[in-house]
Design a protein around this motif. Structure first.
Motif, PDB file in Angstrom:
ATOM      1  N   PHE A   1       0.839  -1.197   0.000  1.00 28.96           N
ATOM      2  CA  PHE A   1       0.000   0.000   0.000  1.00 28.96           C
ATOM      3  C   PHE A   1       0.875   1.248   0.000  1.00 28.96           C
ATOM      4  O   PHE A   1       2.078   1.182   0.249  1.00 28.96           O
ATOM      5  CB  PHE A   1      -0.976   0.018   1.186  1.00 28.96           C
ATOM      6  CG  PHE A   1      -0.304   0.001   2.536  1.00 28.96           C
ATOM      7  CD1 PHE A   1       0.049   1.178   3.178  1.00 28.96           C
ATOM      8  CD2 PHE A   1      -0.043  -1.205   3.172  1.00 28.96           C
ATOM      9  CE1 PHE A   1       0.658   1.157   4.419  1.00 28.96           C
ATOM     10  CE2 PHE A   1       0.556  -1.232   4.413  1.00 28.96           C
ATOM     11  CZ  PHE A   1       0.919  -0.045   5.036  1.00 28.96           C
ATOM     12  N   THR A   2       0.254   2.400  -0.292  1.00 34.13           N
ATOM     13  CA  THR A   2       0.938   3.691  -0.228  1.00 34.13           C
ATOM     14  C   THR A   2       0.974   4.132   1.228  1.00 34.13           C
ATOM     15  O   THR A   2      -0.043   4.515   1.791  1.00 34.13           O
ATOM     16  CB  THR A   2       0.214   4.743  -1.090  1.00 34.13           C
ATOM     17  OG1 THR A   2       0.156   4.270  -2.437  1.00 34.13           O
ATOM     18  CG2 THR A   2       0.928   6.080  -1.040  1.00 34.13           C
ATOM     19  N   ALA A   3       2.157   4.069   1.838  1.00 29.69           N
ATOM     20  CA  ALA A   3       2.314   4.424   3.254  1.00 29.69           C
ATOM     21  C   ALA A   3       2.439   5.928   3.445  1.00 29.69           C
ATOM     22  O   ALA A   3       2.221   6.440   4.544  1.00 29.69           O
ATOM     23  CB  ALA A   3       3.542   3.726   3.830  1.00 29.69           C
ATOM     24  N   GLY A   4       2.795   6.643   2.388  1.00 34.96           N
ATOM     25  CA  GLY A   4       2.947   8.085   2.496  1.00 34.96           C
ATOM     26  C   GLY A   4       3.323   8.702   1.165  1.00 34.96           C
ATOM     27  O   GLY A   4       3.378   8.025   0.134  1.00 34.96           O
ATOM     28  N   LEU A   5       3.575   9.997   1.201  1.00 36.04           N
ATOM     29  CA  LEU A   5       3.949  10.756   0.014  1.00 36.04           C
ATOM     30  C   LEU A   5       5.072  11.720   0.370  1.00 36.04           C
ATOM     31  O   LEU A   5       5.123  12.227   1.493  1.00 36.04           O
ATOM     32  CB  LEU A   5       2.767  11.591  -0.495  1.00 36.04           C
ATOM     33  CG  LEU A   5       1.498  10.866  -0.893  1.00 36.04           C
ATOM     34  CD1 LEU A   5       0.363  11.862  -1.089  1.00 36.04           C
ATOM     35  CD2 LEU A   5       1.737  10.080  -2.167  1.00 36.04           C
ATOM     36  N   THR A   6       5.945  11.982  -0.591  1.00 38.53           N
ATOM     37  CA  THR A   6       6.932  13.044  -0.474  1.00 38.53           C
ATOM     38  C   THR A   6       6.561  14.098  -1.493  1.00 38.53           C
ATOM     39  O   THR A   6       6.457  13.799  -2.680  1.00 38.53           O
ATOM     40  CB  THR A   6       8.354  12.527  -0.744  1.00 38.53           C
ATOM     41  OG1 THR A   6       8.666  11.521   0.214  1.00 38.53           O
ATOM     42  CG2 THR A   6       9.368  13.637  -0.650  1.00 38.53           C
ATOM     43  N   LEU A   7       6.324  15.329  -1.035  1.00 37.67           N
ATOM     44  CA  LEU A   7       6.015  16.449  -1.914  1.00 37.67           C
ATOM     45  C   LEU A   7       7.196  17.400  -1.919  1.00 37.67           C
ATOM     46  O   LEU A   7       7.660  17.810  -0.849  1.00 37.67           O
ATOM     47  CB  LEU A   7       4.778  17.211  -1.430  1.00 37.67           C
ATOM     48  CG  LEU A   7       3.425  16.579  -1.678  1.00 37.67           C
ATOM     49  CD1 LEU A   7       3.143  15.527  -0.648  1.00 37.67           C
ATOM     50  CD2 LEU A   7       2.351  17.635  -1.653  1.00 37.67           C
ATOM     51  N   GLN A   8       7.688  17.742  -3.115  1.00 35.98           N
ATOM     52  CA  GLN A   8       8.812  18.667  -3.252  1.00 35.98           C
ATOM     53  C   GLN A   8       8.304  19.985  -3.828  1.00 35.98           C
ATOM     54  O   GLN A   8       7.536  19.996  -4.800  1.00 35.98           O
ATOM     55  CB  GLN A   8       9.885  18.094  -4.171  1.00 35.98           C
ATOM     56  CG  GLN A   8      10.662  16.957  -3.581  1.00 35.98           C
ATOM     57  CD  GLN A   8      11.479  17.331  -2.356  1.00 35.98           C
ATOM     58  OE1 GLN A   8      11.650  16.516  -1.496  1.00 35.98           O
ATOM     59  NE2 GLN A   8      11.975  18.541  -2.256  1.00 35.98           N
ATOM     60  N   PHE A   9       8.755  21.076  -3.218  1.00 40.34           N
ATOM     61  CA  PHE A   9       8.462  22.434  -3.652  1.00 40.34           C
ATOM     62  C   PHE A   9       9.804  23.114  -3.964  1.00 40.34           C
ATOM     63  O   PHE A   9      10.857  22.581  -3.608  1.00 40.34           O
ATOM     64  CB  PHE A   9       7.730  23.194  -2.541  1.00 40.34           C
ATOM     65  CG  PHE A   9       6.395  22.616  -2.183  1.00 40.34           C
ATOM     66  CD1 PHE A   9       5.246  23.057  -2.815  1.00 40.34           C
ATOM     67  CD2 PHE A   9       6.281  21.636  -1.199  1.00 40.34           C
ATOM     68  CE1 PHE A   9       4.001  22.525  -2.479  1.00 40.34           C
ATOM     69  CE2 PHE A   9       5.047  21.106  -0.864  1.00 40.34           C
ATOM     70  CZ  PHE A   9       3.904  21.551  -1.512  1.00 40.34           C
ATOM     71  N   PRO A  10       9.804  24.291  -4.575  1.00 38.88           N
ATOM     72  CA  PRO A  10      11.072  24.965  -4.861  1.00 38.88           C
ATOM     73  C   PRO A  10      11.954  25.191  -3.619  1.00 38.88           C
ATOM     74  O   PRO A  10      13.170  25.136  -3.718  1.00 38.88           O
ATOM     75  CB  PRO A  10      10.641  26.300  -5.474  1.00 38.88           C
ATOM     76  CG  PRO A  10       9.324  25.992  -6.116  1.00 38.88           C
ATOM     77  CD  PRO A  10       8.671  24.998  -5.184  1.00 38.88           C
ATOM     78  N   ASP A  11      11.346  25.419  -2.469  1.00 39.90           N
ATOM     79  CA  ASP A  11      12.108  25.723  -1.251  1.00 39.90           C
ATOM     80  C   ASP A  11      12.220  24.559  -0.273  1.00 39.90           C
ATOM     81  O   ASP A  11      12.512  24.762   0.905  1.00 39.90           O
ATOM     82  CB  ASP A  11      11.485  26.919  -0.516  1.00 39.90           C
ATOM     83  CG  ASP A  11      11.658  28.213  -1.290  1.00 39.90           C
ATOM     84  OD1 ASP A  11      12.559  28.290  -2.148  1.00 39.90           O
ATOM     85  OD2 ASP A  11      10.885  29.153  -1.035  1.00 39.90           O
TER      86      ASP A  11
ATOM     87  N   GLY B   1       0.998   8.062   6.721  1.00 34.70           N
ATOM     88  CA  GLY B   1      -0.206   7.580   7.370  1.00 34.70           C
ATOM     89  C   GLY B   1       0.145   6.501   8.374  1.00 34.70           C
ATOM     90  O   GLY B   1       0.839   5.548   8.037  1.00 34.70           O
ATOM     91  N   LEU B   2      -0.307   6.672   9.608  1.00 36.81           N
ATOM     92  CA  LEU B   2       0.002   5.715  10.653  1.00 36.81           C
ATOM     93  C   LEU B   2      -1.208   5.548  11.555  1.00 36.81           C
ATOM     94  O   LEU B   2      -1.557   6.472  12.296  1.00 36.81           O
ATOM     95  CB  LEU B   2       1.216   6.176  11.465  1.00 36.81           C
ATOM     96  CG  LEU B   2       1.671   5.266  12.578  1.00 36.81           C
ATOM     97  CD1 LEU B   2       2.145   3.922  12.014  1.00 36.81           C
ATOM     98  CD2 LEU B   2       2.789   5.921  13.364  1.00 36.81           C
TER      99      LEU B   2
END
Length: 148
Positions: A110-120, A127-128
């Motif tokens: 399953f998808t345990a989480g996400l990494t979101l990248q922004f310019p800064d 999820g736990l």
């Protein structure tokens, strides 16, 4: 805008500007509050709810709900752009990339989480056990920055 309650993939967030953030915290009677939902208001998509269906993280286009009380389990408060939630530091920025964090032990995947990248910088959403945990990443991976 996309219809409410439509599931999204992580790739649907890429290139969208983060307009604001809404949070829902569950306040238990005898415990510290925990983050239950996070809505990322994204240009062209509307509010995207990061939800923890029990284990893992899912994304849905969905309007934020209001605060409510639960007799035996405390209450839920809803706040826009709460300064103590790390992802609010990226309001106004474009989502550069999104990566799924997968859990796979050969029996469960399953998808345990996400990494979101922004310019800064970026954030990890994990999820736990029906709670959402946010970890701030100050710099892009490989540039000498660490997790805080």
């Amino acid at each position: 805008m996309i219809d409410n309650e439509q599931p999204l993939s992580a790739a649907d967030l890429i290139g969208r500007r983060l307009l604001k953030v809404t949070t829902a915290f569950h306040h238990y009677r005898d415990d510290a509050p925990s983050l239950q939902h996070l809505w990322l208001h994204l240009e062209g998509l509307g509010p995207v709810r990061c939800h923890t269906p029990s284990t893992g993280v899912s994304l849905l286009v969905d309007e934020p709900h209001g605060p409510y009380s639960m007799d035996e389990c405390g209450s839920v408060t809803v706040v826009e752009n709460a300064s103590d939630v790390p992802v609010t530091r990226f309001v106004g920025q474009l989502v550069r990339s999104v990566r799924e964090i997968r859990y796979d032990d050969g029996r469960v995947d399953f998808t345990a989480g996400l990494t979101l990248q922004f310019p800064d910088g970026g954030v990890r959403l994990l999820g736990l056990d029906d709670d959402l945990i946010i970890v701030l990443q100050d710099r892009q991976p490989g540039t000498g920055g660490g997790l805080t």
